[in-house]
Design an enzyme around this catalytic site. Sequence first.
Site, PDB file in Angstrom:
ATOM      1  CG  HIS A 268      -2.047   0.988   1.139  1.00 43.85           C
ATOM      2  ND1 HIS A 268      -1.910   2.308   1.498  1.00 43.85           N
ATOM      3  CD2 HIS A 268      -3.324   0.841   0.706  1.00 43.85           C
ATOM      4  CE1 HIS A 268      -3.061   2.935   1.300  1.00 43.85           C
ATOM      5  NE2 HIS A 268      -3.934   2.069   0.830  1.00 43.85           N
ATOM      6  CD  GLU A 326      -5.739  -3.411  -4.168  1.00 41.97           C
ATOM      7  OE1 GLU A 326      -5.055  -4.420  -4.475  1.00 41.97           O
ATOM      8  OE2 GLU A 326      -5.435  -2.266  -4.511  1.00 41.97           O
TER       9      GLU A 326
END
Length: 391
Positions: A268, A326
Amino acid sequence: METIARGLAGVVALATGISRVDGERGELTIGGYPVEELAPHATYEEALFLLWHGRLPTAAETEEMHHELASRRWLPAATVSLLAAAASRGVPTMDALRLGVDTLQLEGTPGPGDREGNLRHALGVVARVPTIVAAYTRLRAGLAPITPDPHLRHAASYLHMLRGEIPHPEVVRALETYLVTVIDHGLSASTFAARVVVSTRSDVISAVVGALGAFKGPLHGGAPGPALDMLFRIRERAANSGRSLAEEARAWAREAVAAGERLMGFGHRVYAVRDPRAVVLADAARRLFARGGDARLYEDARVVEEAILEVLRELKPGRRIETNVEFYTALLLHGVGLDAELFTPTFAVSRVGGWAAHVLEQIADDTLIRPSAAYVGREQARWLPVSERAV
């Protein structure tokens, strides 16, 4: 030359009371509440009220928020006509959503100083984004849109408009946890786009349209589907090779890293540790799959996650690449019964509430967002007539 913060990384552009992201500690605070404290319990209506008013609502205020949203779910005839035309041409859902939201401008635009008018527009767009997504999904399938049921809460209403049946409470709770978990995440690209648009004293609808334009990109809202595809590919490879799922996942991860591919569901831009939203959604997925879903799929996902993290720690020891939102978004939304094409639009169904909160906050701040850029082009160029110009 001036120091350039590429992508504005590390630049503090504004102050907000909506959410805080601490990437080093792996913390997300929404309206003052840690995401793991808020998301498993709050309804979307409660989270929306929290972001817009700075506190959790009373029972009466929660009911009022429900009625405010439910009364605005219907779509103007012009919106439905546009969606039908888009469906006949096979326009992708995120593009159809952007087009549909833009038609809401036909109802008029309140001025920047009209707090109540802007609040009504914010309610209208938040209420109608699920209706647009559901109506368009059905139109593309050759089915008629379903009239919104005013008695259903926001999450249940969305599933009802997609399928035409009242969803099971456990499925609703799983989706509700997801919607609250991802309702806001600091100054993300789409949120910043929305604030930039409205900082010019533009309007709520234009700001949301701008946010949607940023959101459809695969580096922002468009990655959960590939994360699920990855899981299914690894399962298939294990079934064909005869190796264990963990062995196949490690082999797949090594191949992907060697090829320079991005591992969807891992890493991320902000978090140096595990994404706190992944923790919340992993637990929500565990509860959902244990209560009647594909429990084997959940267990396989955990095996794949650990195997890939093992390889990442081995091959990229200094990078601290961890599981992001995700990975378990894909698993949870699949468990809820949504097709992968609906993952990003469903993300938008949630995030529009956060966009609206930032838009209202920016309107109140009333400051034009206008950063500077370091010029790296030519200097002191001399004009030449076209007849004298060389290639």
